[in-house]
Design a protein around this motif. Structure first.
Motif, PDB file in Angstrom:
ATOM      1  N   ASP A 135     -16.854 -38.338  23.373  1.00 28.26           N
ATOM      2  CA  ASP A 135     -18.133 -38.997  23.661  1.00 28.26           C
ATOM      3  C   ASP A 135     -18.281 -40.328  22.946  1.00 28.26           C
ATOM      4  O   ASP A 135     -19.017 -41.209  23.423  1.00 28.26           O
ATOM      5  N   ALA A 136     -17.643 -40.486  21.795  1.00 28.59           N
ATOM      6  CA  ALA A 136     -17.857 -41.675  20.971  1.00 28.59           C
ATOM      7  C   ALA A 136     -16.584 -42.019  20.209  1.00 28.59           C
ATOM      8  O   ALA A 136     -15.747 -41.149  19.941  1.00 28.59           O
ATOM      9  N   VAL A 137     -16.461 -43.302  19.862  1.00 34.47           N
ATOM     10  CA  VAL A 137     -15.339 -43.747  19.040  1.00 34.47           C
ATOM     11  C   VAL A 137     -15.871 -44.449  17.801  1.00 34.47           C
ATOM     12  O   VAL A 137     -16.872 -45.172  17.860  1.00 34.47           O
ATOM     13  N   SER A 158     -25.514 -40.447  10.487  1.00 29.59           N
ATOM     14  CA  SER A 158     -26.664 -39.709  11.022  1.00 29.59           C
ATOM     15  C   SER A 158     -27.543 -40.627  11.862  1.00 29.59           C
ATOM     16  O   SER A 158     -28.061 -40.220  12.910  1.00 29.59           O
ATOM     17  N   ALA A 159     -27.706 -41.873  11.422  1.00 26.33           N
ATOM     18  CA  ALA A 159     -28.472 -42.845  12.208  1.00 26.33           C
ATOM     19  C   ALA A 159     -27.764 -43.137  13.526  1.00 26.33           C
ATOM     20  O   ALA A 159     -28.418 -43.340  14.560  1.00 26.33           O
ATOM     21  N   PHE A 160     -26.443 -43.166  13.508  1.00 27.14           N
ATOM     22  CA  PHE A 160     -25.669 -43.336  14.748  1.00 27.14           C
ATOM     23  C   PHE A 160     -25.920 -42.165  15.687  1.00 27.14           C
ATOM     24  O   PHE A 160     -26.153 -42.351  16.889  1.00 27.14           O
ATOM     25  N   MET A 180     -23.622 -31.580  20.429  1.00 30.42           N
ATOM     26  CA  MET A 180     -22.478 -32.012  19.643  1.00 30.42           C
ATOM     27  C   MET A 180     -21.887 -33.291  20.240  1.00 30.42           C
ATOM     28  O   MET A 180     -21.677 -33.376  21.452  1.00 30.42           O
ATOM     29  N   ILE A 181     -21.631 -34.280  19.388  1.00 30.88           N
ATOM     30  CA  ILE A 181     -21.033 -35.546  19.818  1.00 30.88           C
ATOM     31  C   ILE A 181     -19.578 -35.532  19.368  1.00 30.88           C
ATOM     32  O   ILE A 181     -19.273 -35.636  18.172  1.00 30.88           O
ATOM     33  N   ARG A 217     -23.995 -33.004  13.807  1.00 32.46           N
ATOM     34  CA  ARG A 217     -24.010 -33.425  15.209  1.00 32.46           C
ATOM     35  C   ARG A 217     -22.766 -34.208  15.611  1.00 32.46           C
ATOM     36  O   ARG A 217     -22.498 -34.396  16.797  1.00 32.46           O
ATOM     37  N   LEU A 218     -22.013 -34.689  14.616  1.00 27.86           N
ATOM     38  CA  LEU A 218     -20.782 -35.437  14.882  1.00 27.86           C
ATOM     39  C   LEU A 218     -19.567 -34.573  14.564  1.00 27.86           C
ATOM     40  O   LEU A 218     -19.496 -33.963  13.502  1.00 27.86           O
TER      41      LEU A 218
END
Length: 326
Positions: free
Chosen positions: A64-66, A280-282, A1-2, A25-26
């Motif tokens: 984890d990500a912005v 999804s590509a990210f 999980m992101i 996943r996001l």
């Protein structure tokens, strides 16, 4: 999980939040939005906690990500800060208004070992992917010329804010709608060599009444024309002309193929959620499965042409592009 945070909950930021719900996943869990009161209902409905600032998000080890859906002038500082904090980055287009600033952002993310994905969502249109494939296949013969147009009437509903600012959105409709076509051209043809552009402003508005037109020469010898209008109903067209035929994309799903002696053949591709596709590509890029398909070289070449267009609008003369390809 992101686990993700999003900065900017305007119209497009909210669309990204909704699209992310279709990518398991996001998980967007925090939001940074100056108008916290106005965003409170949306955040509650989507399970987002409101952070006081981007710094708070970047200091949160659970993130984890912005995702950045903020004004263009903020992107450089935000992307470099996120890279310094070790966060993966998804940033809406345009990444910057200057090629040099975008190059700095990519360099910062590369040094930090994090992904920098730029949200050119129309690259994921099934019709545009088919156009790229047929152009690259040689079926159209030698490519001679490309025409493109992207207009929308969003300006009629926008009466204030950064989208009407000449500093944030220079070149009339080029920064918003037109940049989609310009990036599509670069993806099809490679870097531009020279741009001759004109901005014709009839009324300052709001809503602004203006047209932007570009004549482009590409490094590979192909010529192109591009137009965009901020105050007319939505219209999209990218038409590639070759010695053996032409292919024209009219919307997300439609491509028309024309060959000598044959009736035009129209293909309709199945619709997809392009925002979910790019997210999804990210996720794939963050997980190391494959690079994000919007490549750094394409982003930089697009911004080189964009800068040249803005300079040409000011000078009234053709401007040679600065590009790493040359």
């Amino acid at each position: 999980m992101i686990n993700c945070a999003i900065a900017g909950l305007g119209r497009w930021g909210r669309a990204l939040v909704r699209a992310a719900r279709n990518e398991p996943r996001l998980r967007i869990v925090r939001a940074v939005e100056p108008d916290a009161n106005g965003a409170a209902g949306f955040c509650e409905a989507h399970g987002l906690s409101i952070a006081a600032s981007l710094d708070d998000v970047l200091a949160d080890p659970r993130i984890d990500a912005v995702l950045l859906a903020t004004p263009h002038s903020l992107h450089k500082g935000q992307v470099i800060a996120a890279a310094g904090a070790g966060k993966q980055v998804f940033c809406e287009k345009p990444l910057a208004l200057r090629r040099a600033d975008a190059a700095e952002m990519f360099a910062a993310c590369r040094s930090a070992g994090v992904v920098l994905a730029v949200g050119h969502n129309r690259r994921f249109w099934p019709s545009m992917q088919a156009l790229r494939a047929i152009t690259a296949s040689g079926e159209l013969g030698t490519i001679l010329h490309v025409e493109g147009h992207n207009s929308n009437e969003n300006s009629r509903s926008i009466t204030q804010g950064w989208r009407l600012s000449p500093e944030e959105s220079p070149g009339g409709g080029l920064t918003g709608a037109g940049l989609h076509v310009l990036h599509g051209f670069v993806n099809l043809l490679g870097p531009a060599r020279q741009v001759y552009a004109r901005l014709s402003a009839r009324e300052a508005g709001p809503p602004p009444l203006d047209t932007a037109t570009l004549a482009i020469e590409f490094v590979n010898g192909v010529s192109a024309t591009l137009a965009t209008i901020r105050a007319t109903p939505f219209y999209w067209r990218v038409h590639v002309f070759g010695t053996k035929g032409s292919a024209e994309v009219l919307d997300e799903q439609t491509m028309v193929l024309r060959k000598s002696g044959e009736a035009p053949a129209t293909t309709r591709y199945p619709a997809i959620d392009t925002l979910t596709a790019e997210l999804s590509a990210f996720a794939d890029a963050v997980e190391g499965k494959q690079p994000f398909p919007v490549l750094e070289a394409d982003v930089l070449a697009t911004l080189a042409a964009f800068e040249a267009a803005l300079q040409s609008m000011q000078s009234g003369h053709p401007v040679v592009c600065h590009t790493a390809y040359q």
